[in-house]
Scaffold this motif. Structure first.
Motif, PDB file in Angstrom:
ATOM      1  N   ALA A 170       0.672  -1.244   0.032  1.00  0.00           N
ATOM      2  CA  ALA A 170      -0.105   0.005   0.013  1.00  0.00           C
ATOM      3  C   ALA A 170       0.738   1.312   0.029  1.00  0.00           C
TER       4      ALA A 170
ATOM      5  N   ILE B 177      -4.679   4.609   3.822  1.00  0.00           N
ATOM      6  CA  ILE B 177      -5.187   3.028   3.740  1.00  0.00           C
ATOM      7  C   ILE B 177      -6.024   2.844   4.955  1.00  0.00           C
TER       8      ILE B 177
ATOM      9  N   GLU C 208      -4.480  10.432   0.057  1.00  0.00           N
ATOM     10  CA  GLU C 208      -4.731   8.921  -0.161  1.00  0.00           C
ATOM     11  C   GLU C 208      -4.718   8.456   1.296  1.00  0.00           C
TER      12      GLU C 208
ATOM     13  N   LEU D 273      -7.303   0.569  -0.165  1.00  0.00           N
ATOM     14  CA  LEU D 273      -7.051   2.092  -0.317  1.00  0.00           C
ATOM     15  C   LEU D 273      -7.941   2.827  -0.805  1.00  0.00           C
TER      16      LEU D 273
END
Ligand SMILES: Nc1ncnc2c1ncn2[C@@H]1O[C@H](COP(=O)(O)OP(=O)(O)O)[C@@H](O)[C@H]1O
Ligand SMILES: [Mg+2]
Length: 293
Positions: free
Chosen positions: A88, A114, A112, A127
């Motif tokens: 990731a 996770i 972004e 993700l």
């Protein structure tokens, strides 16, 4: 329990608020965007009051109007599975490369994340991204329109759609050319300095704005560029690096006009007739597999 959200063909507001990492009382309306790619779910994040105006209208100069709600953000869920946290972080690291060359003018900025997704079979990493929304028209590298037709057509479309165009047609085209020149240059630097290229070949990945800006919205599919005889394929078997370089050359021709400089390393290598022939064969087998399921 329902199946993994990443396998679903389409999702709705209720599917998003049911996610274990999204507050069920989130003060937003999530709506499936009318454009979708193959690798993510793209959801518009809307203000409920905008949606209310869209549905019930508002009076403008004595006329009831129903303006479409503009997304405040885009929420993206990646369909790809992440094997490990390193996996990731590696993906996110590639986005940082794109940021280094294209932010802030030439891309839609994105945060972004996770998350620990609770799916039917147990927990799994997933993700996601919250991205700024870019309004405009897509620049399709594969369109048959050439240098003299594409930009005037886009300008006319903006004006038909009632957009506030502050620039005359000539000025607008000049602005797109100047910004396009810088955009193309930054992509070429990303190739030569960092050895990577974003997916420029995918439908809708690049958007031209009403003010004459050009911005990449699909910032997550990035491939390494290597000057080796083999043609690299992505996880779906698509020759994305070579096709992105071809798309770059077409964008350059369509936006800047004039011939390409075939002495540039990247074009000399990737647009060589022999390589193109080999690329064509890879593409044909990719599409055959798509049709065959
Ligand atoms: N931030 C954004 N602003 C405007 N349109 C977007 C944005 N993100 C995605 N889109 C549109 O949604 C579609 C799919 O997005 P994309 O990022 O290409 O998804 P995928 O990863 O599945 O290829 C594209 O056509 C793109 O134009
Ligand atoms: Mg895409």
């Amino acid at each position: 329990m329902r199946e993994d959200i990443r396998n679903r063909s389409a999702i709705s507001h209720a599917d998003v608020t049911a996610l274990n990492f999204v507050r069920s009382s989130a003060p937003f309306v999530f709506r499936r965007h009318y454009r979708q790619g193959l690798r993510s779910h793209i959801m518009e994040v809307l203000d409920p009051s905008d949606v209310n105006v869209e549905q019930n209208g508002k009076m403008i100069a004595g006329v009831r109007c129903f303006p479409k709600a503009t997304p405040r953000r885009m929420f993206r869920i990646f369909r790809a599975r992440l094997k490990t946290l390193e996996n990731a972080l590696f993906e996110i690291g590639r986005v940082k490369i794109v940021e280094r060359y294209l932010a802030p003018d030439f891309m839609a900025r994105s945060t972004e994340c996770i998350v620990d997704y609770q799916r039917p079979e147990g927990r799994d990493l997933m993700l996601c991204g919250f991205q700024e929304y870019v309004a405009g028209q897509i620049v399709d590298p594969w369109t048959v329109l050439g240098a003299t037709d594409l930009l005037p057509a886009l300008y006319e479309n903006f004006s038909c759609q009632g957009n506030p165009l502050s620039l005359s047609k000539g000025h607008w085209i000049e602005t797109v050319r100047q910004k396009g020149y810088r955009f193309i240059n930054q992509i070429k630097r990303m190739i030569s300095e960092a050895g990577h290229i974003p997916d420029l070949a995918g439908a809708g990945n690049l958007i031209i704005t009403v003010s004459g800006g050009i911005r990449l919205v699909d910032i997550n599919n990035i491939s390494g560029v290597s000057y080796t005889p083999s043609i690299d394929l992505d996880e779906k078997g698509y020759p994305v690096c070579d096709k992105s370089i071809e798309a770059l050359s077409l964008i350059e021709e369509k936006i800047l006009g004039g011939p390409l400089d075939m002495k540039e390393d990247v074009y000399q290598w990737f647009l060589h007739p022999d390589r193109r022939k080999a690329l064509k064969a890879k593409e044909v087998s990719f599409w055959k597999r798509q049709v065959g399921g």
